[in-house]
Design an enzyme around this catalytic site. Structure first.
Site, PDB file in Angstrom:
ATOM      1  N   ILE A 137       0.870  -1.161   0.000  1.00 28.66           N
ATOM      2  CA  ILE A 137       0.000   0.000   0.000  1.00 28.66           C
ATOM      3  C   ILE A 137       0.914   1.220   0.000  1.00 28.66           C
ATOM      4  O   ILE A 137       2.057   1.154   0.463  1.00 28.66           O
ATOM      5  CB  ILE A 137      -0.967   0.023   1.208  1.00 28.66           C
ATOM      6  CG1 ILE A 137      -0.226  -0.119   2.536  1.00 28.66           C
ATOM      7  CG2 ILE A 137      -2.015  -1.071   1.075  1.00 28.66           C
ATOM      8  CD1 ILE A 137      -1.163  -0.071   3.755  1.00 28.66           C
ATOM      9  N   ASP A 138       0.426   2.319  -0.535  1.00 29.90           N
ATOM     10  CA  ASP A 138       1.256   3.513  -0.691  1.00 29.90           C
ATOM     11  C   ASP A 138       1.801   4.011   0.648  1.00 29.90           C
ATOM     12  O   ASP A 138       1.201   3.774   1.705  1.00 29.90           O
ATOM     13  CB  ASP A 138       0.448   4.643  -1.338  1.00 29.90           C
ATOM     14  CG  ASP A 138       0.037   4.321  -2.759  1.00 29.90           C
ATOM     15  OD1 ASP A 138       0.689   3.468  -3.390  1.00 29.90           O
ATOM     16  OD2 ASP A 138      -0.949   4.927  -3.237  1.00 29.90           O
ATOM     17  N   LYS A 139       2.884   4.733   0.578  1.00 32.16           N
ATOM     18  CA  LYS A 139       3.526   5.301   1.771  1.00 32.16           C
ATOM     19  C   LYS A 139       2.521   6.050   2.648  1.00 32.16           C
ATOM     20  O   LYS A 139       2.482   5.862   3.865  1.00 32.16           O
ATOM     21  CB  LYS A 139       4.655   6.244   1.349  1.00 32.16           C
ATOM     22  CG  LYS A 139       5.267   7.034   2.498  1.00 32.16           C
ATOM     23  CD  LYS A 139       6.232   8.089   1.996  1.00 32.16           C
ATOM     24  CE  LYS A 139       6.723   8.972   3.137  1.00 32.16           C
ATOM     25  NZ  LYS A 139       7.594  10.067   2.658  1.00 32.16           N
TER      26      LYS A 139
END
Length: 305
Positions: A137-139
């Site tokens: 999942i994105d930062k």
């Protein structure tokens, strides 16, 4: 030595060679790619080209990536919010701001650094920089994700991702008022034809399907649940922006002028479910909204009073 190959389609015509590859190869920086070009590791139609070469339709780009030398990912004593753990998997609640695994320029402070300090038995399928990492999942997206502790578990989880049988539900706060209570966004995604660091809805992109359901409407924002049928890079962020409702706080696909002082998009991986690789039973995990998310929702609720 790893090799990769790309065939240029209409969406990538007239783009610089180094710009195209830095967009396609997310794990490599543009300077790294330029270095490969200088070292004759990249060819177009079997011929050496410079970084500024403008790609043509049906060009074949072949890349030879040398094996990594001396890169050690160090364990770090970083607190982990472990939702569940056994001999096969670890389910963690990732905070906003944490990168999942090391990549070019980011070798510390990642979830992988924390996992290596917590346990040594992580699957090796994705190499030394991504041990155990089945999906990302994105930062700046918070929430639950599963990590594999051995190769057998990794393969079984990856297969569920591939056949879309893994449950993944997200909570997103988007700009504007969605009129429909629920809907499906079926729009193929690929690299933006000009801004290569971005993902966009493109004609010849990969299939991408997002189902959404309105949970609550505010003065000029909507809280929605998004369920992924596919798992493309930035899928929810791009799909919601595509229908005119970008995520609040999104620095890439959102409004330039943001109304809240946020560190990234309002997106939280709320629910994760999968067939356990050993027991073959379906298990499901949820994660409460983080405090920063609740704070913004309270502000919006007060605007309605």
């Amino acid at each position: 030595m790893e090799t990769r190959e790309f065939i240029i389609d209409e969406s990538s015509e007239n783009i610089r060679l180094d710009v195209f590859l830095s967009g396609e190869m997310e794990d490599k920086s543009r300077s790294y790619i330029q270095g490969l070009i200088e070292k004759s590791q990249i060819k177009v139609n079997g011929i050496l080209k410079k970084s500024n070469y403008k790609l043509k339709l049906k060009d074949i780009v072949h890349i030879s990536i040398p094996d990594p030398v001396g890169l050690d990912i160090e364990p770090e004593d970083i607190p982990l919010d472990i939702v569940y753990e056994d001999s096969d998997v670890i389910v963690v609640n990732k905070p906003q701001g944490m990168v999942v695994h090391p990549a070019s320029g980011v070798y510390t402070g990642t979830l992988v650094n924390a996992l290596l300090n917590h346990c040594k038995d992580l699957s090796g399928i994705n190499g030394v920089t991504r041990p155990g990492i089945v999906h990302r999942i994105d930062k700046d997206t918070s929430g639950v994700l599963v990590v594999a502790k051995n190769d057998r578990a990794h393969n079984k989880l990856a297969e569920q991702l591939k056949d879309h049988s893994m449950t993944r539900s997200y909570i997103a706060l988007v700009e504007g008022i969605l009129k429909k209570d629920e809907g499906t966004i079926d729009a193929p995604l690929g690299r933006h034809p000009v801004e290569r660091i971005k993902i966009a809805v493109v004609k010849n992109g990969k299939d991408a399907v997002t189902h959404y359901k309105v949970l609550e409407r505010f003065k000029n924002a909507t809280l929605v649940e998004c369920v992924l049928e596919t798992g493309r890079t930035h899928q929810i962020r791009v799909h919601m922006a595509h229908i005119g409702h970008p995520l609040i706080g999104d620095p890439v696909y959102g409004y330039k002028k943001q109304r809240f002082n946020l560190n990234g998009q309002m997106l939280h991986a709320k629910k994760l479910g999968f067939i356990h690789p050993s027991t073959n039973e379906y298990i499901e995990f949820t994660s409460d909204l983080p405090e920063y998310f609740k704070k913004i929702l309270n502000i919006l609720k007060n605007e309605l009073k």
